[in-house]
Write a protein that holds these residues in place. Structure first.
Motif, short mmCIF file in Angstrom:
data_model
loop_
_atom_site.label_atom_id
_atom_site.label_comp_id
_atom_site.label_asym_id
_atom_site.label_seq_id
_atom_site.Cartn_x
_atom_site.Cartn_y
_atom_site.Cartn_z
N LEU A 140 28.93 36.00 41.01
CA LEU A 140 29.56 36.31 42.31
C LEU A 140 30.78 36.89 42.16
O LEU A 140 31.01 38.11 42.75
CB LEU A 140 29.53 35.06 43.10
CG LEU A 140 28.12 34.54 43.52
CD1 LEU A 140 28.24 33.16 44.31
CD2 LEU A 140 27.58 35.45 44.69
N ARG A 141 31.67 36.15 41.11
CA ARG A 141 33.07 37.01 40.94
C ARG A 141 32.86 38.14 40.41
O ARG A 141 33.55 39.24 40.71
CB ARG A 141 33.51 35.90 40.15
CG ARG A 141 35.09 36.43 39.96
CD ARG A 141 36.18 35.32 39.96
NE ARG A 141 36.48 34.53 40.93
CZ ARG A 141 37.20 33.56 40.90
NH1 ARG A 141 37.60 33.13 39.90
NH2 ARG A 141 37.38 32.68 42.10
N GLN A 142 31.88 38.56 39.26
CA GLN A 142 31.80 39.97 38.69
C GLN A 142 31.38 40.71 39.89
O GLN A 142 31.77 41.94 39.79
CB GLN A 142 30.79 39.76 37.80
CG GLN A 142 31.15 38.93 36.63
CD GLN A 142 30.02 38.79 35.53
OE1 GLN A 142 28.94 38.65 35.74
NE2 GLN A 142 30.47 38.25 34.38
N LYS A 143 30.86 40.31 40.72
CA LYS A 143 30.15 41.32 41.94
C LYS A 143 31.18 41.43 43.28
O LYS A 143 30.77 41.93 44.17
CB LYS A 143 28.88 40.88 42.34
CG LYS A 143 27.94 41.12 41.49
CD LYS A 143 26.48 40.80 41.73
CE LYS A 143 25.72 41.46 42.92
NZ LYS A 143 24.65 42.38 42.23
N ASN A 144 32.43 40.53 43.12
CA ASN A 144 33.37 40.46 44.13
C ASN A 144 32.82 39.73 45.45
O ASN A 144 33.18 40.50 46.62
CB ASN A 144 33.96 41.99 44.27
CG ASN A 144 34.96 42.35 43.24
OD1 ASN A 144 35.63 41.63 42.64
ND2 ASN A 144 34.53 43.69 42.84
N VAL A 145 31.90 39.09 45.20
CA VAL A 145 31.34 38.34 46.67
C VAL A 145 32.29 36.86 46.51
O VAL A 145 32.04 36.23 45.43
CB VAL A 145 29.84 38.18 46.18
CG1 VAL A 145 29.21 37.22 47.41
CG2 VAL A 145 29.19 39.32 46.21
#
Length: 118
Positions: free
Chosen positions: A71-76
């Motif tokens: 999620l962090r990698q996808k900025n969610v």
């Protein structure tokens, strides 16, 4: 983010997930879906289409951290949900908002707001 958002619930206890869905509905948010395993949550993360995730730390004995990482990698943004008697989050997630169970409406809103502010 102001206004309603779409939220993925990652929770392995069906009754807790249903209660959280009711809270989110009453707050005007839309439930994107519910996952009860790390694998399901990773699949949904890849598909996307939601604004925020609420992550139970422990899913049937598996830690949710791979989902948080993705999620962090996808900025969610996400909120970490904990029953209280678990190890603290890994250092890379120490800044993520945490909500303690049992969920209450007045705990859910500040945690969601904090996730979008982070």
């Amino acid at each position: 983010m102001s206004g309603p958002c779409s939220i993925l619930i990652v929770e392995d206890e069906p009754l807790i997930a249903m209660m959280l869905e009711d809270f989110l509905d009453s707050l005007g948010h839309r439930v994107h879906g519910t996952c009860d395993t790390v694998e399901c949550a990773l699949d949904e993360t890849e598909k996307g289409g939601f604004d925020l995730a609420i992550l139970d730390v422990n899913l049937k004995g598996e830690n949710v951290w791979p989902v948080a990482t993705r999620l962090r990698q996808k900025n969610v943004p996400f909120v970490i949900a904990t029953g209280g008697h678990v190890d603290p989050p890994p250092p890379e997630f120490k800044d993520a908002p945490v909500i303690e169970k049992p969920y209450t409406v007045d705990r859910v809103t500040p945690a969601i707001d904090a996730a979008f502010a982070a």
